[in-house]
Scaffold this motif. Structure first.
Motif, mmCIF file in Angstrom:
data_model
loop_
_atom_site.group_PDB
_atom_site.id
_atom_site.type_symbol
_atom_site.label_atom_id
_atom_site.label_comp_id
_atom_site.label_asym_id
_atom_site.label_seq_id
_atom_site.Cartn_x
_atom_site.Cartn_y
_atom_site.Cartn_z
ATOM 1 N N PHE A 44 45.058 39.074 37.667
ATOM 2 C CA PHE A 44 44.878 40.515 37.631
ATOM 3 C C PHE A 44 43.623 40.791 38.461
ATOM 4 O O PHE A 44 42.521 40.966 37.938
ATOM 5 C CB PHE A 44 44.722 41.023 36.198
ATOM 6 C CG PHE A 44 45.993 40.969 35.397
ATOM 7 C CD1 PHE A 44 47.224 41.191 35.993
ATOM 8 C CD2 PHE A 44 45.961 40.717 34.040
ATOM 9 C CE1 PHE A 44 48.396 41.158 35.259
ATOM 10 C CE2 PHE A 44 47.124 40.681 33.295
ATOM 11 C CZ PHE A 44 48.345 40.899 33.903
ATOM 12 N N PHE A 45 43.808 40.819 39.780
ATOM 13 C CA PHE A 45 42.688 40.882 40.724
ATOM 14 C C PHE A 45 43.130 41.643 41.966
ATOM 15 O O PHE A 45 44.275 41.514 42.405
ATOM 16 C CB PHE A 45 42.253 39.468 41.123
ATOM 17 C CG PHE A 45 41.509 39.408 42.429
ATOM 18 C CD1 PHE A 45 40.188 39.857 42.509
ATOM 19 C CD2 PHE A 45 42.114 38.949 43.578
ATOM 20 C CE1 PHE A 45 39.503 39.841 43.712
ATOM 21 C CE2 PHE A 45 41.433 38.922 44.792
ATOM 22 C CZ PHE A 45 40.122 39.367 44.856
ATOM 23 N N VAL A 51 34.667 51.421 51.400
ATOM 24 C CA VAL A 51 33.277 51.770 51.686
ATOM 25 C C VAL A 51 32.627 52.368 50.438
ATOM 26 O O VAL A 51 32.977 53.475 50.029
ATOM 27 C CB VAL A 51 33.182 52.786 52.843
ATOM 28 C CG1 VAL A 51 31.715 53.100 53.161
ATOM 29 C CG2 VAL A 51 33.893 52.252 54.084
ATOM 30 N N PRO A 52 31.692 51.665 49.803
ATOM 31 C CA PRO A 52 31.393 50.257 50.070
ATOM 32 C C PRO A 52 32.551 49.387 49.591
ATOM 33 O O PRO A 52 33.309 49.805 48.706
ATOM 34 C CB PRO A 52 30.123 50.001 49.260
ATOM 35 C CG PRO A 52 30.215 50.969 48.116
ATOM 36 C CD PRO A 52 30.877 52.194 48.678
ATOM 37 N N PRO A 53 32.682 48.177 50.126
ATOM 38 C CA PRO A 53 33.778 47.310 49.696
ATOM 39 C C PRO A 53 33.634 46.948 48.223
ATOM 40 O O PRO A 53 32.547 46.560 47.779
ATOM 41 C CB PRO A 53 33.640 46.090 50.605
ATOM 42 C CG PRO A 53 32.219 46.097 51.062
ATOM 43 C CD PRO A 53 31.820 47.539 51.135
ATOM 44 N N GLN A 54 34.735 47.082 47.476
ATOM 45 C CA GLN A 54 34.703 46.812 46.044
ATOM 46 C C GLN A 54 35.966 46.068 45.618
ATOM 47 O O GLN A 54 37.030 46.246 46.206
ATOM 48 C CB GLN A 54 34.594 48.119 45.259
ATOM 49 C CG GLN A 54 33.272 48.842 45.494
ATOM 50 C CD GLN A 54 33.330 50.280 45.031
ATOM 51 O OE1 GLN A 54 33.329 50.534 43.827
ATOM 52 N NE2 GLN A 54 33.380 51.207 45.963
ATOM 53 N N VAL A 55 35.813 45.239 44.589
ATOM 54 C CA VAL A 55 36.922 44.467 44.036
ATOM 55 C C VAL A 55 36.912 44.610 42.523
ATOM 56 O O VAL A 55 35.937 45.094 41.932
ATOM 57 C CB VAL A 55 36.823 42.971 44.415
ATOM 58 C CG1 VAL A 55 36.958 42.771 45.914
ATOM 59 C CG2 VAL A 55 35.518 42.362 43.899
ATOM 60 N N MET A 56 38.013 44.197 41.902
ATOM 61 C CA MET A 56 38.067 44.181 40.448
ATOM 62 C C MET A 56 38.904 43.001 39.984
ATOM 63 O O MET A 56 39.739 42.486 40.730
ATOM 64 C CB MET A 56 38.666 45.466 39.885
ATOM 65 C CG MET A 56 40.132 45.714 40.221
ATOM 66 S SD MET A 56 41.374 44.790 39.275
ATOM 67 C CE MET A 56 40.998 45.304 37.612
ATOM 68 N N PHE A 57 38.635 42.544 38.765
ATOM 69 C CA PHE A 57 39.527 41.602 38.107
ATOM 70 C C PHE A 57 39.534 41.931 36.632
ATOM 71 O O PHE A 57 38.605 42.562 36.114
ATOM 72 C CB PHE A 57 39.121 40.142 38.362
ATOM 73 C CG PHE A 57 37.940 39.661 37.563
ATOM 74 C CD1 PHE A 57 38.110 39.013 36.350
ATOM 75 C CD2 PHE A 57 36.652 39.840 38.041
ATOM 76 C CE1 PHE A 57 37.021 38.557 35.613
ATOM 77 C CE2 PHE A 57 35.549 39.394 37.312
ATOM 78 C CZ PHE A 57 35.737 38.749 36.093
ATOM 79 N N ALA A 58 40.615 41.546 35.962
ATOM 80 C CA ALA A 58 40.724 41.806 34.537
ATOM 81 C C ALA A 58 40.869 40.497 33.776
ATOM 82 O O ALA A 58 41.593 39.596 34.187
ATOM 83 C CB ALA A 58 41.907 42.722 34.244
#
Length: 201
Positions: A44-45, A51-58
């Motif tokens: 789960f990613f 901008v700005p570069p962003q990511v997430m994971f669960a």
């Protein structure tokens, strides 16, 4: 077939795990306040902003020795940083080894014999030969509905690209065969790539 998740599906295995596929795998490295490195894969990613570069994971489960979550989220709560390592097909076996329910304080880099190197912007190790690694500053951790469900968001503040994955100034995914998660025990690998031009471009 139709079912309401609240009522159950009646199948041997949960089909929801196989519906949203393929999913990229974020191989998340963290370092605890005690200085011990941790490395674990999360499917789960995804990237969520430019901008700005962003990511997430669960993270969607917990361990007895971490209370309401697992090592990755616990470490990020303590330190505010993490690194996303991109997983290639060639690393499938060692990636899988790091997915085990290992005890707090068990260093998965050592357990799976994975080469590590220090990040440039944050106090954390990264997978030394990963195709790419994204050093992140945690921006927020959201508690999701359900027990032990957390979404971690981070701003990418440092990017490592393996030299052999750069071709004519572009990051070329065909140079490393990205590993993806399907459902159940199934994975897939990206080996065929094609391009489309959006209308108006």
């Amino acid at each position: 077939m139709y079912y309401r998740p609240a009522d159950g599906h009646g199948l041997p295995h949960n089909p929801f795990n196989a519906v949203v596929t393929p999913r990229p795998i974020g191989w998340i490295s963290t370092r605890g306040a005690d200085g011990v490195d941790n490395l674990a894969p999360y499917s789960f990613f995804n990237a969520v902003a430019y901008v700005p570069p962003q990511v997430m994971f669960a993270s969607t489960s917990a361990k007895d020795d971490r209370g309401d979550t697992k090592d990755s989220v616990a470490n990020i709560r303590d330190t505010g940083v993490f690194c996303v390592n991109i997983v290639e097909y060639e690393a499938r076996a060692v990636m899988n080894e790091t997915s085990g329910p290992w005890a707090k304080g068990d260093d998965e880099f050592t357990r799976a014999e994975i080469a590590r190197t220090e990040c440039a912007e944050i106090a954390c190790s990264r997978v030394a030969d990963a195709p790419a690694s994204l050093e992140c500053r945690m921006t927020q951790i959201l508690r999701l509905e359900g027990e032990a469900n957390f979404a971690v968001f981070g701003e990418v503040i440092g990017v490592h690209l393996r030299d052999d994955c750069l071709v004519d100034g572009m990051f070329d995914v065909t140079k490393f065969n990205p590993l993806t998660r399907l459902g159940y025990k199934d994975y897939s690998v990206v080996r065929e790539v094609f391009s489309l031009t959006r209308p108006g471009e």
